[in-house]
Design an enzyme around this catalytic site. Structure first.
Site, short mmCIF file in Angstrom:
data_model
loop_
_atom_site.label_atom_id
_atom_site.label_comp_id
_atom_site.label_asym_id
_atom_site.label_seq_id
_atom_site.Cartn_x
_atom_site.Cartn_y
_atom_site.Cartn_z
N VAL A 96 54.05 37.05 40.25
CA VAL A 96 54.01 36.19 39.08
C VAL A 96 55.36 35.52 38.84
CG1 VAL A 96 53.76 36.24 36.56
CG2 VAL A 96 52.10 37.42 37.99
N GLU B 99 46.36 35.67 43.72
CA GLU B 99 47.19 35.67 44.92
C GLU B 99 46.46 34.91 46.01
OE1 GLU B 99 48.34 39.75 45.68
OE2 GLU B 99 49.16 39.93 43.67
N HIS C 196 35.69 38.93 35.31
CA HIS C 196 35.64 38.68 36.76
C HIS C 196 35.10 39.90 37.50
CE1 HIS C 196 39.25 35.79 36.01
NE2 HIS C 196 38.11 35.28 35.63
N ASN D 101 26.83 41.75 43.26
CA ASN D 101 26.56 42.73 44.32
C ASN D 101 25.32 43.56 44.01
OD1 ASN D 101 28.76 41.82 45.69
ND2 ASN D 101 30.13 43.45 45.02
N CYS E 198 11.26 39.86 26.28
CA CYS E 198 11.53 39.71 27.72
C CYS E 198 12.73 40.51 28.23
CB CYS E 198 11.74 38.24 28.05
SG CYS E 198 10.23 37.30 27.82
N LYS F 294 12.23 44.39 28.50
CA LYS F 294 11.10 44.68 29.39
C LYS F 294 11.46 44.37 30.86
CE LYS F 294 7.79 41.43 29.69
NZ LYS F 294 7.60 41.04 31.09
N1 LIG Z 1 49.81 39.66 40.95
C1 LIG Z 1 48.93 38.92 40.31
O1 LIG Z 1 48.07 38.27 40.90
C2 LIG Z 1 48.97 38.84 38.80
C3 LIG Z 1 48.23 37.83 38.17
C4 LIG Z 1 48.28 37.76 36.78
C5 LIG Z 1 49.03 38.65 36.05
N2 LIG Z 1 49.72 39.64 36.71
C6 LIG Z 1 50.52 40.56 35.88
O2 LIG Z 1 51.87 40.11 35.94
C7 LIG Z 1 52.78 41.21 35.94
C8 LIG Z 1 53.63 41.17 37.20
O3 LIG Z 1 52.78 41.30 38.33
P1 LIG Z 1 53.33 41.13 39.81
O4 LIG Z 1 52.14 41.26 40.71
O5 LIG Z 1 54.15 39.88 39.89
O6 LIG Z 1 54.28 42.40 39.93
P2 LIG Z 1 55.15 42.88 41.16
O7 LIG Z 1 55.04 44.34 41.24
O8 LIG Z 1 54.81 42.05 42.38
O9 LIG Z 1 56.62 42.47 40.74
C9 LIG Z 1 57.32 43.04 39.68
C10 LIG Z 1 58.79 42.81 39.93
O10 LIG Z 1 59.51 43.27 38.78
C11 LIG Z 1 60.72 43.84 39.25
N3 LIG Z 1 61.31 44.67 38.19
C12 LIG Z 1 60.94 45.90 37.76
N4 LIG Z 1 61.75 46.31 36.75
C13 LIG Z 1 62.62 45.31 36.52
C14 LIG Z 1 63.70 45.12 35.62
N5 LIG Z 1 64.04 46.04 34.74
N6 LIG Z 1 64.37 43.95 35.65
C15 LIG Z 1 64.03 42.99 36.54
N7 LIG Z 1 63.04 43.12 37.45
C16 LIG Z 1 62.34 44.27 37.43
C17 LIG Z 1 60.30 44.59 40.50
O11 LIG Z 1 61.42 44.89 41.34
C18 LIG Z 1 59.34 43.59 41.14
O12 LIG Z 1 60.00 42.69 42.00
C19 LIG Z 1 51.89 42.45 35.83
O13 LIG Z 1 51.78 42.82 34.48
C20 LIG Z 1 50.56 42.00 36.37
O14 LIG Z 1 49.49 42.75 35.85
C21 LIG Z 1 49.71 39.73 38.06
#
Ligand SMILES: NC(=O)c1ccc[n+]([C@@H]2O[C@H](COP(=O)([O-])OP(=O)(O)OC[C@H]3O[C@@H](n4cnc5c(N)ncnc54)[C@H](O)[C@@H]3O)[C@@H](O)[C@H]2O)c1
Length: 438
Positions: free
Chosen positions: A11, A161, A217, A225, A268, A271
């Site tokens: 993100v 992703e 989702h 499925n 409907c 049932k």
């Molecule tokens: N990956 C996805 O597709 C996605 C999509 C939407 C939302 N999210 C949400 O976004 C958030 C981040 O997800 P992600 O997949 O990017 O996580 P990730 O695990 O890929 O990355 C998190 C990063 O934060 C860093 N980090 C941890 N503690 C830290 C600190 N104190 N200071 C600075 N950096 C620090 C880690 O080293 C890591 O690089 C999560 O809450 C996730 O649920 C993820």
């Protein structure tokens, strides 16, 4: 604008690179030195289509950089965006310690930041986290007041992703949860390249929206499925079935049936669900999600019954008998179950439904009504006013237009239980109005 992005994972990296590409000055902060070094060398720390090019361009143009040292980053920025991970614990609960830790760091840095600064939570956190846990940490560490000295937003990320940059630049949904308008205005200003106006709402709603999207989702995948498995066992191509289903944008892929309210019923849905579940059972197909629907629906009726019981009042007026307005079909109406249970528990129930003309009901419809509520004739009121007069609790169970005036008729001490959302407009004070899902 000058933006600090905390956490350079999927993100954070995508956001940092896209913001730099849009011309903002972006500094990423991560505790992982390898990620920081890679980014500063113009290399994307994660594999994501198109990201390498954006990172390389950003670093070359001097718009994008990274550091492990959070100190002074906040002072040099207008906005801090928190994108650190929020993984599951073994028991399924959410770990927000990294987000809390970053808030402590940002808060400490805010102490020495005289300028107005906006803290944006992009990480996925449960409803109430920003208000209940993160703002107190920020205020304590900074010695300053949220909404006065600094702003706070919850800006959920919806990227997938593999198509993260496209999802970021052309999102299907763009939501800004804001502590106040000023916070939201500042955040919105960094997103000028996004061709969609943000939906601006409260912090809690934004938090909930993110979970709702992912639950939806996940449910869609499982639904497809389970249907696919039943279809296959019946010699039908499940993919073709779902393709056909998705062509209906009126009832299927639409807001219809997606509004929180009362339980479903009618001749409907219950049932047909029972029949397809029985067929799945005969074919030894396990469909736990479809199998749980009727149970959940039944539980929702029980919730409505408990709401009435909790009022402590015994004269109940029910507005609407059929499961939806404009029909006199009462077969499997959840309202009948509600009334039947209340009568069984000793409540005095009165009913008003303009469309149910008892004399004209025939066949299965009439039989269902007489079986559920044997003395129904004596319980029916001739008008809404009569029903309001004779009840201490009013229950609105469907969307009939004539029920819209009911809030205006509620007298002091009377309680309105709204199962459909017809009287949400705040006409009634909190103690007198209760919505089933709001
Ligand atoms: N990956 C996805 O597709 C996605 C999509 C939407 C939302 N999210 C949400 O976004 C958030 C981040 O997800 P992600 O997949 O990017 O996580 P990730 O695990 O890929 O990355 C998190 C990063 O934060 C860093 N980090 C941890 N503690 C830290 C600190 N104190 N200071 C600075 N950096 C620090 C880690 O080293 C890591 O690089 C999560 O809450 C996730 O649920 C993820």
């Amino acid at each position: 604008m000058k933006v600090a992005v905390f956490g350079l994972g999927y993100v954070g990296c995508v956001m940092a690179a896209c913001l730099a590409h849009d011309g903002h000055q972006v500094l990423g902060v991560d505790i992982n030195p390898t990620k920081v070094d890679l980014l500063n060398a113009g290399q994307s720390p994660i594999l994501e289509s198109g990201l390498q090019e954006l990172v390389s361009m950003g670093v070359q143009s001097g718009k994008l950089g990274a550091t492990v040292d959070h100190q002074s980053v906040v002072q040099q920025s207008d906005i801090s965006v928190i994108c650190v991970g929020t993984p599951s614990r073994d028991n399924g609960s959410l770990r927000v310690e990294d987000v809390e830790h970053v808030c402590e760091q940002i808060g400490t840095d805010l102490r020495n930041t005289p300028a107005y600064h906006v803290v944006v939570v992009r990480s996925t956190v449960l409803p109430g986290t920003v208000e209940g846990r993160l703002i107190p940490i920020l205020e304590l560490a900074s010695g300053r007041k949220a909404g006065v000295d600094f702003g706070v937003c919850m800006n959920p990320e919806f990227l997938r992703e593999g198509s993260a940059i496209r999802d970021y630049t052309q999102p299907g949904l763009f939501v800004i949860g804001e502590l106040d308008q000023r916070s939201g205005d500042v955040l919105q200003a960094i997103y000028q390249s996004i061709p969609l106006s943000p939906i601006r709402t409260t912090l809690r709603t934004a938090e909930m929206v993110k979970y709702t999207c992912n639950a939806f989702h996940a449910m869609k995948v499982v639904f497809g499925n389970e249907i696919g498995m039943i279809a296959k066992a019946n010699g039908v191509d499940g993919q073709e079935v779902m393709q056909i289903i998705c062509q209906d944008h009126h009832l299927n892929i639409s807001p219809t049936y997606l509004r929180p309210g009362f339980a479903f019923g009618g001749s409907c849905l219950p049932k047909d669900l029972r029949a397809i579940l029985y067929r799945a059972k005969e074919l030894d197909i396990d469909v736990p999600m479809l199998g749980s629907i009727l149970q959940s629906n039944h539980g929702h009726v029980q919730t409505a019954i408990r709401m009435v019981e909790k009022t402590g009042k015994h004269k109940v007026g029910v507005l609407g008998l059929s499961f939806k307005p404009g029909t006199d079909d009462v077969r499997e109406s959840p309202t009948i179950t509600l009334i039947e249970t209340l009568i069984g528990r000793g409540y005095q129930v009165r009913i008003f439904d303009q469309t149910i003309q008892l004399a004209r009901l025939i066949g299965a419809n009439k039989a269902f009504l007489e079986k559920g509520i044997p003395h129904i004739t004596t319980l029916m009121c001739g008008s809404i006013d009569e029903l309001v007069d004779q009840s201490d609790v009013l229950v609105v169970s469907n969307h009939s237009p004539e029920f819209r005036d009911v809030p205006g008729k509620v007298r002091p001490g009377q309680i309105l239980i709204d199962l459909v959302g017809i009287a949400k407009d705040g006409q009634l004070p909190e103690g007198q109005y209760q919505g089933i899902c709001w």
